[in-house]
Design an enzyme around this catalytic site. Structure first.
Site, PDB file in Angstrom:
ATOM      1  N   GLY A  61       0.801  -1.222   0.000  1.00 27.88           N
ATOM      2  CA  GLY A  61       0.000   0.000   0.000  1.00 27.88           C
ATOM      3  C   GLY A  61       0.830   1.267   0.000  1.00 27.88           C
ATOM      4  N   ALA A  62       1.928   1.260  -0.766  1.00 23.61           N
ATOM      5  CA  ALA A  62       2.848   2.406  -0.732  1.00 23.61           C
ATOM      6  C   ALA A  62       2.596   3.415  -1.844  1.00 23.61           C
ATOM      7  CB  ALA A  62       4.294   1.907  -0.795  1.00 23.61           C
ATOM      8  N   ASN A  63       1.387   3.417  -2.406  1.00 26.15           N
ATOM      9  CA  ASN A  63       1.086   4.378  -3.471  1.00 26.15           C
ATOM     10  C   ASN A  63       0.531   5.691  -2.926  1.00 26.15           C
ATOM     11  OD1 ASN A  63      -1.257   3.065  -2.640  1.00 26.15           O
ATOM     12  ND2 ASN A  63      -2.314   3.491  -4.562  1.00 26.15           N
ATOM     13  N   THR A  64       0.245   5.724  -1.609  1.00 26.82           N
ATOM     14  CA  THR A  64      -0.360   6.919  -1.029  1.00 26.82           C
ATOM     15  C   THR A  64      -0.054   6.994   0.467  1.00 26.82           C
ATOM     16  OG1 THR A  64      -2.442   8.145  -0.789  1.00 26.82           O
ATOM     17  CG2 THR A  64      -2.582   5.776  -0.563  1.00 26.82           C
ATOM     18  N   GLY A  65      -0.298   8.156   1.061  1.00 22.20           N
ATOM     19  CA  GLY A  65      -0.211   8.299   2.517  1.00 22.20           C
ATOM     20  C   GLY A  65       1.127   7.932   3.124  1.00 22.20           C
ATOM     21  N   ILE A  66       1.071   7.320   4.330  1.00 22.25           N
ATOM     22  CA  ILE A  66       2.320   7.021   5.041  1.00 22.25           C
ATOM     23  C   ILE A  66       3.131   5.945   4.325  1.00 22.25           C
ATOM     24  CG2 ILE A  66       1.405   7.764   7.274  1.00 22.25           C
ATOM     25  CD1 ILE A  66       1.245   4.835   8.096  1.00 22.25           C
ATOM     26  N   GLY A  67       2.465   5.066   3.588  1.00 26.07           N
ATOM     27  CA  GLY A  67       3.199   4.049   2.831  1.00 26.07           C
ATOM     28  C   GLY A  67       4.086   4.682   1.779  1.00 26.07           C
ATOM     29  N   SER A 124      -2.402   0.338  15.112  1.00 28.60           N
ATOM     30  CA  SER A 124      -2.994   1.629  15.462  1.00 28.60           C
ATOM     31  C   SER A 124      -3.333   1.667  16.939  1.00 28.60           C
ATOM     32  CB  SER A 124      -4.278   1.837  14.648  1.00 28.60           C
ATOM     33  OG  SER A 124      -5.011   2.932  15.156  1.00 28.60           O
ATOM     34  N   TYR A 133     -12.665  -2.082  12.364  1.00 32.41           N
ATOM     35  CA  TYR A 133     -11.306  -1.563  12.168  1.00 32.41           C
ATOM     36  C   TYR A 133     -10.471  -1.816  13.428  1.00 32.41           C
ATOM     37  CZ  TYR A 133      -7.442   1.685  11.412  1.00 32.41           C
ATOM     38  OH  TYR A 133      -6.187   2.225  11.276  1.00 32.41           O
TER      39      TYR A 133
END
Length: 309
Positions: free
Chosen positions: A32-38, A160, A185
């Site tokens: 999931g490194a295409n956005t945000g903290i990733g 989290s 979640y």
């Protein structure tokens, strides 16, 4: 009063990873490194070594990768398709990776879904449990031998603070009897903490009085409350996130603890821990329950049809 805003902002920003460790010749996978903290984690690690961005959306991932390549000058930022909501995709990703790469030093299980309306993965798992826990559980299982061969190696699970609100409801794991997307979640983030704890225990291994550890560590972390796309399924949360953006971390700030767990030299032999703001943090009583951790491990193996002893 004039200094209040900057100091408040500094407090919100939290801890920073100060490690300058290089990862030359080393390989990292970030889901999931295409956005945000990733994406910010990938950007940082790309300044240190080879990074594989594992994402469902190839177009978004390629855009992120080309931006990171241009910025860091590192051409070893590679995109691979991985859909954590489909075990077939996870197995295909692992098979391709193992065929192409001889080593793996860092696995960052970063991808996640949050506040989804009730839905199921391709394999019939409730979406939060399926993506956030079971998908990463299977991915780690499939890549573990390569991590052991490449040791010292690290597994980093992005959990989290929400794990404090979670419980493992073995009688209704798939949320078919009752479902609340906020709690779903939380449950999945608790599963991340318990998985990390049990995985670390198994990787350390004790035979009589001799530690026969694998030199593969596993740690979990809370990135902080971050401005990201994670809340996209909730109109209210998206609205609140906009209003209170001053009190949220930027993705770069949110990535610091992931980076810290992946590279900091002082964590070389630290395993089974939970971090926030680049330091050890408090884990809920449920997150420290070894019996639940073992049971969740066994149930996860059953659901995925794997044997992981």
């Amino acid at each position: 009063v004039t200094g209040a805003a900057p100091s408040c902002r500094r407090y919100v920003a939290g801890g920073r990873c100060k490690s300058t460790a290089k990862l030359e010749g080393k390989v990292a996978i970030i889901t999931g490194a295409n956005t945000g903290i990733g994406k910010e984690t990938a950007r940082d690690l790309a300044r240190r070594g080879k990074v594989i961005i594992a994402c469902r959306d190839i177009a978004k991932a390629e855009a992120a990768a080309s931006e990171i390549r241009a910025e860091t000058g590192n051409q070893q930022v590679i995109v691979k398709k991985l859909d954590l909501a489909d075990t077939k995709s996870i197995r295909e990703f692992a098979e391709k990776f193992l065929g192409e790469e001889k080593e793996l030093h860092i696995l960052i299980n970063n991808a996640g879904v949050m506040l989804c309306p009730y839905s199921k993965t391709a394999d019939g798992f409730e979406m939060h449990l399926g993506v956030n826990h079971l998908g990463h559980f299977l991915l780690t299982f499939l890549l573990l031998e390569r991590l052991k061969q490449s040791a010292p190696a690290r597994i980093v699970n992005v959990s989290s603070l929400a794990h404090h609100g979670g419980r493992i409801r073995f009688h209704d794991l798939q949320g078919e009897k009752s479902y609340n997307r906020g709690l779903a979640y939380c449950h999945s983030k608790l599963a991340n903490v318990l998985f990390t704890r049990e995985l670390a225990r198994r990787l350390q291994g004790k035979l009589l009085y001799f530690a026969i550890g694998t030199k593969v560590t596993a740690n979990a972390l809370h990135p902080g409350s971050v401005q990201s796309e994670l809340v996209r399924h909730s109109f209210v949360m998206t609205w609140l996130w906009k209003i209170f953006s001053f009190f949220l971390k930027t993705p770069w700030e949110g990535a610091q603890t992931s980076i810290y767990c992946a590279v900091a030299e002082e964590l070389d032999s630290v395993t089974g821990q939970y971090f926030s703001d680049c330091q050890p943090a408090y884990v809920s009583a449920r997150g420290r329950d070894d019996e639940t951790a073992r049971k969740l491990w066994n149930v996860s193996c059953e659901l995925l049809g794997i044997q992981w002893d």
